[in-house]
Every structure is written in structure tokens, then in C-alpha cells.
Write a protein that holds these residues in place. Structure first.
Motif, PDB file in Angstrom:
ATOM      1  N   UNK A 166      29.512 -56.805  64.449  1.00 56.43           N
ATOM      2  CA  UNK A 166      28.789 -58.099  64.791  1.00 56.43           C
ATOM      3  C   UNK A 166      27.541 -57.630  65.572  1.00 56.43           C
ATOM      4  N   UNK A 167      27.697 -56.930  66.514  1.00 54.88           N
ATOM      5  CA  UNK A 167      26.494 -56.274  67.175  1.00 54.88           C
ATOM      6  C   UNK A 167      25.302 -56.003  66.114  1.00 54.88           C
ATOM      7  N   UNK A 168      25.612 -55.235  65.217  1.00 54.72           N
ATOM      8  CA  UNK A 168      24.632 -54.784  64.235  1.00 54.72           C
ATOM      9  C   UNK A 168      23.948 -56.151  63.741  1.00 54.72           C
ATOM     10  N   UNK A 169      24.781 -57.012  63.327  1.00 56.55           N
ATOM     11  CA  UNK A 169      24.272 -58.005  62.483  1.00 56.55           C
ATOM     12  C   UNK A 169      23.510 -58.923  63.396  1.00 56.55           C
ATOM     13  N   UNK A 170      24.003 -59.269  64.708  1.00 56.47           N
ATOM     14  CA  UNK A 170      23.360 -60.282  65.436  1.00 56.47           C
ATOM     15  C   UNK A 170      22.071 -59.621  66.257  1.00 56.47           C
ATOM     16  N   UNK A 171      21.995 -58.139  66.598  1.00 56.26           N
ATOM     17  CA  UNK A 171      20.777 -57.763  67.237  1.00 56.26           C
ATOM     18  C   UNK A 171      20.355 -56.451  66.805  1.00 56.26           C
ATOM     19  N   UNK A 172      20.742 -56.087  65.859  1.00 55.47           N
ATOM     20  CA  UNK A 172      20.450 -54.731  65.186  1.00 55.47           C
ATOM     21  C   UNK A 172      20.905 -53.675  66.317  1.00 55.47           C
ATOM     22  N   UNK A 173      22.209 -53.958  66.744  1.00 56.28           N
ATOM     23  CA  UNK A 173      22.667 -52.882  68.057  1.00 56.28           C
ATOM     24  C   UNK A 173      21.688 -53.012  69.184  1.00 56.28           C
ATOM     25  N   UNK A 174      21.434 -54.102  69.534  1.00 60.13           N
ATOM     26  CA  UNK A 174      20.723 -54.481  70.737  1.00 60.13           C
ATOM     27  C   UNK A 174      18.912 -54.083  71.119  1.00 60.13           C
ATOM     28  N   UNK A 175      18.466 -53.736  69.368  1.00 60.39           N
ATOM     29  CA  UNK A 175      16.902 -53.831  69.309  1.00 60.39           C
ATOM     30  C   UNK A 175      16.524 -54.971  69.455  1.00 60.39           C
ATOM     31  N   UNK A 176      17.094 -56.194  69.070  1.00 60.05           N
ATOM     32  CA  UNK A 176      16.452 -57.643  68.886  1.00 60.05           C
ATOM     33  C   UNK A 176      17.219 -58.529  69.616  1.00 60.05           C
ATOM     34  N   UNK A 177      17.151 -58.438  70.882  1.00 58.85           N
ATOM     35  CA  UNK A 177      17.902 -59.416  71.596  1.00 58.85           C
ATOM     36  C   UNK A 177      17.186 -60.640  71.814  1.00 58.85           C
ATOM     37  N   UNK A 178      15.973 -60.861  71.578  1.00 61.71           N
ATOM     38  CA  UNK A 178      15.090 -61.854  71.638  1.00 61.71           C
ATOM     39  C   UNK A 178      14.596 -61.822  72.873  1.00 61.71           C
ATOM     40  N   UNK A 179      13.262 -62.406  72.885  1.00 62.28           N
ATOM     41  CA  UNK A 179      12.473 -62.455  73.756  1.00 62.28           C
ATOM     42  C   UNK A 179      11.781 -63.377  74.566  1.00 62.28           C
ATOM     43  N   UNK A 180      12.477 -64.758  74.039  1.00 58.64           N
ATOM     44  CA  UNK A 180      12.005 -66.196  74.573  1.00 58.64           C
ATOM     45  C   UNK A 180      13.145 -66.547  75.676  1.00 58.64           C
ATOM     46  N   UNK A 181      12.176 -66.968  76.923  1.00 56.01           N
ATOM     47  CA  UNK A 181      13.026 -67.537  77.917  1.00 56.01           C
ATOM     48  C   UNK A 181      13.798 -68.752  77.532  1.00 56.01           C
ATOM     49  N   UNK A 182      14.950 -68.502  77.793  1.00 55.55           N
ATOM     50  CA  UNK A 182      15.972 -69.667  77.202  1.00 55.55           C
ATOM     51  C   UNK A 182      15.850 -71.195  78.109  1.00 55.55           C
ATOM     52  N   UNK A 183      15.613 -71.282  79.066  1.00 56.75           N
ATOM     53  CA  UNK A 183      15.785 -72.471  79.818  1.00 56.75           C
ATOM     54  C   UNK A 183      14.661 -73.337  79.109  1.00 56.75           C
ATOM     55  N   UNK A 184      13.363 -72.947  79.266  1.00 54.30           N
ATOM     56  CA  UNK A 184      12.198 -73.794  78.897  1.00 54.30           C
ATOM     57  C   UNK A 184      12.420 -74.080  77.089  1.00 54.30           C
ATOM     58  N   UNK A 185      12.953 -73.176  76.406  1.00 55.73           N
ATOM     59  CA  UNK A 185      13.254 -73.352  75.027  1.00 55.73           C
ATOM     60  C   UNK A 185      14.249 -74.427  74.747  1.00 55.73           C
ATOM     61  N   UNK A 186      15.377 -74.460  75.652  1.00 60.28           N
ATOM     62  CA  UNK A 186      16.487 -75.395  75.273  1.00 60.28           C
ATOM     63  C   UNK A 186      15.928 -76.778  75.819  1.00 60.28           C
ATOM     64  N   UNK A 187      15.244 -76.821  76.966  1.00 59.44           N
ATOM     65  CA  UNK A 187      14.886 -78.081  77.386  1.00 59.44           C
ATOM     66  C   UNK A 187      13.931 -78.713  76.582  1.00 59.44           C
ATOM     67  N   UNK A 188      12.758 -77.746  76.226  1.00 61.33           N
ATOM     68  CA  UNK A 188      11.861 -78.456  75.171  1.00 61.33           C
ATOM     69  C   UNK A 188      12.591 -78.875  73.715  1.00 61.33           C
ATOM     70  N   UNK A 189      13.553 -78.313  73.346  1.00 62.37           N
ATOM     71  CA  UNK A 189      14.340 -78.836  71.977  1.00 62.37           C
ATOM     72  C   UNK A 189      15.257 -79.935  72.262  1.00 62.37           C
ATOM     73  N   UNK A 190      15.937 -80.075  73.656  1.00 66.26           N
ATOM     74  CA  UNK A 190      16.590 -81.026  73.898  1.00 66.26           C
ATOM     75  C   UNK A 190      15.762 -82.483  74.087  1.00 66.26           C
ATOM     76  N   UNK A 191      14.331 -82.279  74.457  1.00 62.31           N
ATOM     77  CA  UNK A 191      13.492 -83.311  74.520  1.00 62.31           C
ATOM     78  C   UNK A 191      12.593 -83.657  73.318  1.00 62.31           C
ATOM     79  N   UNK A 192      12.348 -82.770  72.394  1.00 65.39           N
ATOM     80  CA  UNK A 192      11.708 -83.103  71.301  1.00 65.39           C
ATOM     81  C   UNK A 192      11.934 -82.303  70.002  1.00 65.39           C
TER      82      UNK A 192
END
Length: 419
Positions: free
Chosen positions: A143-169
Motif C-alpha cells: 500500500x505504501x508503494x502504491x500510494x506514495x512510492x514509499x514516501x517519495x511522493x506524499x504530495x505538496x499541496x496545502x490541504x486546507x485551502x485545497x479542500x475549501x476551494x473544492x468544497x466551494x467551487x
């Protein structure tokens, strides 16, 4: 229970996190292990004003669901609309990979080698997690390998503004609104703060990409430091949380997710699919054998899955297949995790070859298949491009009428025949 673990990947940077989130200008020196954060591009004042107006109207709902005034003010002060996440949401490429192309990437030689390295690097931790939750360490690492390539690609987006934006628009405003509130609850609990809560543009977070609502239900503090930290370079909490998730989803220790089998000549393909469950001994009575030889041991009720139709491998799937599907419901994902975990245990590739001469149909082509089947008298109960039970039954009926192995598999060859 604290540990000093050697992470597989270490990334040390300083970044302008406050500026990225729209707070006061300046640089925030991050602790060791922090990853670069994607900056939020500027938007026109009218868009930002509409976003802030939505936040004001959303606040009472957040309050009613347990978010304190203090948490709300700290988390939303200076929050900015992120046009990047809307662009990505509206321009997602349609998933058109065949199962074999998907597995070529998901279970590549490189990923297997990196997974084996992860098992060695974190052997003590993974043994403890397996002992506590009863979930195979190789499955957790898969699961770790499939989801983030063993931690290499955890994502660099700030979650709060992303979720608020998607909830709004966004297209799925209700879903993302619930994730936004869950993210606020995570911050309110003290597990992390808005500057460290990073992940994918759609809100999946950390080493094993938990969405906020799943985090609230399943995340654990395995290190004993008082925080359920799935974001840092130390993967302990994230891997334990994944094991806890699978355990709560019904994982059964000692049961395989699936076993490749060989079907007898003249097999009744109407028995294939997740709806039909039989014991391995009952399947054996029908002539189903393990692809490696002999009969499949009695691991419990099982179904026969044909991910590439009659021309590809057949898999006898068990309850652990369903447990993995709670993480991600796509059959291709479950097979990817399951097969990767098998390879990490030293097992070999699929024995029966994949029918590599075919390709995945586009959504428009799948809709055309449904329309043409219905017009020919094999009603699919609608044409939405989703190949569900009604379409599969219609395909099987057409195949039986035309002397084709009735496996219900939708292919380019089928489409051409319907045309």
C-alpha cells in the motif's frame, strides 16, 4: 514508545509556507523532514471575495460540527482560493489503461526492489505493526508503494485551502465540504497544523494517502508521542494507521487476497464475478485448480475474478480482497496491492499471460457498446459508460447468442462486432 527510524527518503528544505497559504509574507523555517509546498497562484479579487463569502456562510456548519471559534479563526485566517486544484479536478485524464499496463507500472521490477528495501530498512517497525494489527507487513508496504512510492511522493499541496476551494467551487462540493470539516478536526486535535497538513490536490495525505475522514476513523499514534503523524519522514504512524485501517476492514491473518487459478474447459462463466461465492473445495469439484498445481486450500468463501476476461488470468479472491478494496475500490488497485505484496513475499508473476493485443475502451466507446447492445435486444439498463452488473449480463447474453465465451468482458473486439 518512541523510535529513531532511518527513513528511506529524507528531504530537508526551508520554504515560504505562510506566503503560500496567503498569510503574512516571509519565510517559515520548517523542521527536518519537511517537503516543498506548492505555492498557491494569485487569483482575481472577485474570485477571492466570493471564496471568502462562502467561508463566512460555511462557518456556522463548522461550528455545529464541533469546530471551535479559535480553531476556525486560526485555520481560515488568510485562506486563499487555489485555482490549481479546480484546474486539476476539471481536467483529469480519463483512466484508460488496461489491467496489464497498470500492473506493469504498479508492480514493476523497480517497485519490487524498492519494496524489498523498505522491508529491510524498517524490519523491526513492520514486525511490531504486523504483531499488533495482524496485517501482513508486505501488504502494508505494498500500500505504501502504491500510494506514495514509499514516501517519495506524499504530495505538496496545502490541504486546507485545497479542500475549501473544492468544497466551494468543485464538482463534488458536498464530499469536499465533509473533508474540509474533518481536516479542521484534525488540526483542532493537535495532530498537526495547517502549515504541515500537506498532500495531494484532492486531499489525500501522508505516506499512505489518507483522506481526512478516514484519518479520523483509523489513524493511530504508534510512536506514542501524542500525535498521529502521517506526514513526517518517519513513516511509523502512517504504516500502523494503514494496518489499523485494513484490520478494521476485515483483514484475516493467514488468508491470501487471491490465488491465481486455472479454469477447466467448458467452465460456466456465469459463475465468475463477486456475487457467486463458493468454498475452494466446491470450486475444485467444478475443476478449478491452482495455477501452480493442485487444489486451493480452504481459506474461506471465494469468488472467481476474470480481470481481463476469459483470455487472461483467473483469480480466486477471498475476503482480504474486499478488505483492500475498502482502501480503494478499483479492482486494478486491489490486484496491484495484492500482487505487489505477493512479489515482496518472493512469489512469482502471473502464470497465465495477459491478452496484450487489446486496449482499454474510452468512455465514449463504452457508452457506444451499451447503446448498441440495448439496440440489439440486450438491455444494459442505461448508457453511462460504467461497466456494471447490468452491462456485464447483457454482454454475456450477446456472447452466448454469438458462440463466444460468455465472460462479460468488454473489449474493442466486442465493439467492432457490435458495429
Amino acid at each position: 514508545m518512541k523510535r529513531a527510524l532511518k527513513p528511506i527518503v529524507i528531504s530537508l528544505v526551508a520554504f515560504s509556507a505562510l506566503a503560500a497559504c496567503g498569510g503574512p509574507a516571509g519565510h517559515a523555517q520548517q523542521p527536518a523532514g519537511a517537503q516543498m509546498i506548492d505555492e498557491i497562484p494569485p487569483v482575481d479579487p472577485q474570485t477571492q471575495a466570493g471564496f471568502e463569502s462562502w467561508l463566512a456562510t460555511f462557518k456556522p456548519r463548522a461550528m455545529s460540527e464541533g469546530i471551535s471559534e479559535t480553531t476556525w479563526d486560526r485555520a481560515t485566517r488568510g485562506l486563499r482560493y487555489n485555482p490549481k486544484v479546480i484546474e486539476r479536478d476539471r481536467n483529469q485524464a480519463e483512466f484508460t489503461k488496461t489491467i496489464w499496463d497498470y500492473l506493469d507500472s504498479a508492480v514493476s521490477d523497480t517497485r519490487i526492489a524498492n519494496g524489498q528495501l523498505a522491508l529491510r530498512e524498517h524490519a523491526a517497525l513492520l514486525r511490531e505493526i504486523e504483531a499488533r494489527y495482524g496485517v501482513d507487513k508486505e501488504v502494508v508496504v505494498a500500500v505504501w508503494g502504491m500510494e506514495s512510492n514509499f514516501g517519495n511522493n506524499r504530495g505538496r499541496t496545502l490541504i486546507l485551502p485545497a479542500l475549501a476551494t473544492l468544497a466551494y467551487d468543485g464538482r463534488r462540493g458536498s464530499f469536499f465540504a465533509s473533508q474540509f470539516i474533518a481536516a479542521l478536526k484534525i488540526i483542532q486535535s493537535g495532530d498537526t497544523d495547517s502549515m504541515h497538513m500537506t498532500g495531494s490536490w484532492a486531499g489525500a495525505m501522508g505516506h499512505t494517502q489518507f483522506i481526512p475522514t478516514s484519518y479520523l476513523l483509523y489513524a493511530v499514534d504508534f510512536t506514542g508521542d501524542g500525535k498521529r503523524d502521517i506526514w513526517s519522514d518517519n513513516p511509523a504512524d502512517a504504516l500502523a494507521s494503514t494496518a489499523a485501517y485494513l484490520a478494521r476492514s476485515g483483514w484475516s491473518k493467514g488468508q491470501p487476497w487471491g490465488v491465481e487459478v486455472t479454469l477447466p474447459q467448458g467452465f460456466n462463466y456465469g459463475l465468475a464475478g463477486k456475487k457467486v461465492k463458493k468454498s475452494p473445495s466446491d470450486w475444485a469439484a467444478l475443476g478449478v485448480r491452482a495455477a501452480t498445481g493442485g487444489t486451493v486450500p480452504n481459506y474461506g468463501a471465494a469468488s472467481i475474478l476474470l480481470p481481463a476476461g476469459a483470455q487472461g488470468p483467473a483469480i480466486m479472491i477471498f475476503g482480504n480482497f474486499t478488505a483492500i478494496s475498502r482502501y480503494n475500490a478499483a479492482d486494478s488497485y486491489v490486484i496491484g496491492v495484492g500482487h505487489l505484496s505477493d512479489r515482496l513475499k518472493g512469489k512469482g508473476p502471473f502464470i497465465h499471460p495477459w491478452p496484450r493485443d487489446g486496449r482499454a475502451l474510452t468512455e465514449a466507446e463504452r457508452i457506444e457498446v451499451q447503446k448498441r447492445l440495448t439496440a440489439a435486444g440486450y438491455d444494459t439498463q442505461g448508457a453511462d459508460g460504467k461497466i456494471g452488473p447490468n452491462t456485464i449480463e447483457a454482454v454475456m447474453a450477446w456472447q452466448r447468442a454469438h458462440g463466444v465465451a460468455p465472460d462479460g468482458y468488454v473489449t474493442e473486439k466486442l465493439l467492432n462486432a457490435l458495429r
